[in-house]
Design an enzyme around this catalytic site. Structure first.
Site, mmCIF file in Angstrom:
data_model
loop_
_atom_site.group_PDB
_atom_site.id
_atom_site.type_symbol
_atom_site.label_atom_id
_atom_site.label_comp_id
_atom_site.label_asym_id
_atom_site.label_seq_id
_atom_site.Cartn_x
_atom_site.Cartn_y
_atom_site.Cartn_z
ATOM 1 N N CYS A 159 29.821 57.214 13.822
ATOM 2 C CA CYS A 159 31.179 58.268 13.179
ATOM 3 C C CYS A 159 30.365 58.391 11.167
ATOM 4 O O CYS A 159 29.135 58.513 11.183
ATOM 5 C CB CYS A 159 32.086 57.601 12.666
ATOM 6 S SG CYS A 159 31.331 56.004 10.818
ATOM 7 N N HIS A 213 31.196 48.122 11.267
ATOM 8 C CA HIS A 213 30.990 49.690 12.263
ATOM 9 C C HIS A 213 30.007 48.677 12.970
ATOM 10 O O HIS A 213 29.285 47.340 12.106
ATOM 11 C CB HIS A 213 30.965 50.514 12.226
ATOM 12 C CG HIS A 213 32.482 51.209 12.398
ATOM 13 N ND1 HIS A 213 32.682 52.649 12.226
ATOM 14 C CD2 HIS A 213 33.566 50.707 12.269
ATOM 15 C CE1 HIS A 213 33.695 52.775 12.314
ATOM 16 N NE2 HIS A 213 34.197 51.636 12.162
ATOM 17 N N GLU A 241 27.096 49.763 12.979
ATOM 18 C CA GLU A 241 25.406 50.327 11.897
ATOM 19 C C GLU A 241 25.917 49.054 11.450
ATOM 20 O O GLU A 241 24.653 49.710 10.574
ATOM 21 C CB GLU A 241 25.780 51.693 12.004
ATOM 22 C CG GLU A 241 25.355 52.553 13.343
ATOM 23 C CD GLU A 241 26.961 53.034 14.531
ATOM 24 O OE1 GLU A 241 26.651 53.440 14.939
ATOM 25 O OE2 GLU A 241 28.060 51.846 13.600
ATOM 26 N N CYS A 243 28.927 55.628 8.774
ATOM 27 C CA CYS A 243 28.106 54.815 10.069
ATOM 28 C C CYS A 243 26.198 56.143 9.341
ATOM 29 O O CYS A 243 25.873 56.125 8.756
ATOM 30 C CB CYS A 243 27.746 54.483 11.061
ATOM 31 S SG CYS A 243 29.195 53.405 11.015
#
Length: 143
Positions: free
Chosen positions: A77, A50, A52, A80
């Site tokens: 999410c 992802h 991040e 993260c």
């Protein structure tokens, strides 16, 4: 608009141009960018990459995260947000949470200051992507 959010948006656009999901992230320490990244789940065939996570990987080992701020074009999410809490990042600045509400309450409950800028540019970027590739978006968020 904040210069660091502009960099996160440029990361998101880069990800989209690579055929991926348009989410970007930047890590700031002492007023400087120490890491930047974008969602590369499609590009790397890696469900963990992802924006991040890519950003934190690119920052490398920075010693400690006191005083850092994480920028993300989309509300993080739970995965993260877990990294944010684990590393002790105390401030997260988000482009928008209209397309995905994410784990804001989780971060706040662990002492993270979360600022949602609610930017139309970020929302439009995600809305267009979700409309074009709903199956890819749903896969990414575990629906």
């Amino acid at each position: 608009m904040d210069e660091f959010m502009q960099v996160a948006i440029s990361e998101a656009k880069q990800g989209r141009n690579e055929g991926g999901i348009p989410i970007g992230s930047v890590l700031i320490k002492d007023g400087q960018i120490v890491g930047r990244g974008h969602n590369k789940r499609v590009q790397d065939a890696d469900p963990m990459t992802h924006a991040e996570i890519d950003c934190l990987r690119n920052a490398g080992r920075i010693g400690n995260y006191r005083g850092t701020t994480l920028y993300s074009t989309l509300m993080p999410c739970y995965m993260c947000a877990g990294a944010v809490v684990q590393f002790g990042i105390k401030k997260v600045i988000v482009g928008e949470s209209r397309t995905f509400s994410g784990a804001k309450e989780f971060m706040i409950s662990h002492g993270v200051e979360v600022i949602d800028l609610d930017l139309d540019e970020c929302e439009q970027m995600m809305s267009e992507f979700i409309a074009e590739k709903p199956e890819l978006w749903n896969e990414d968020i575990g629906v």
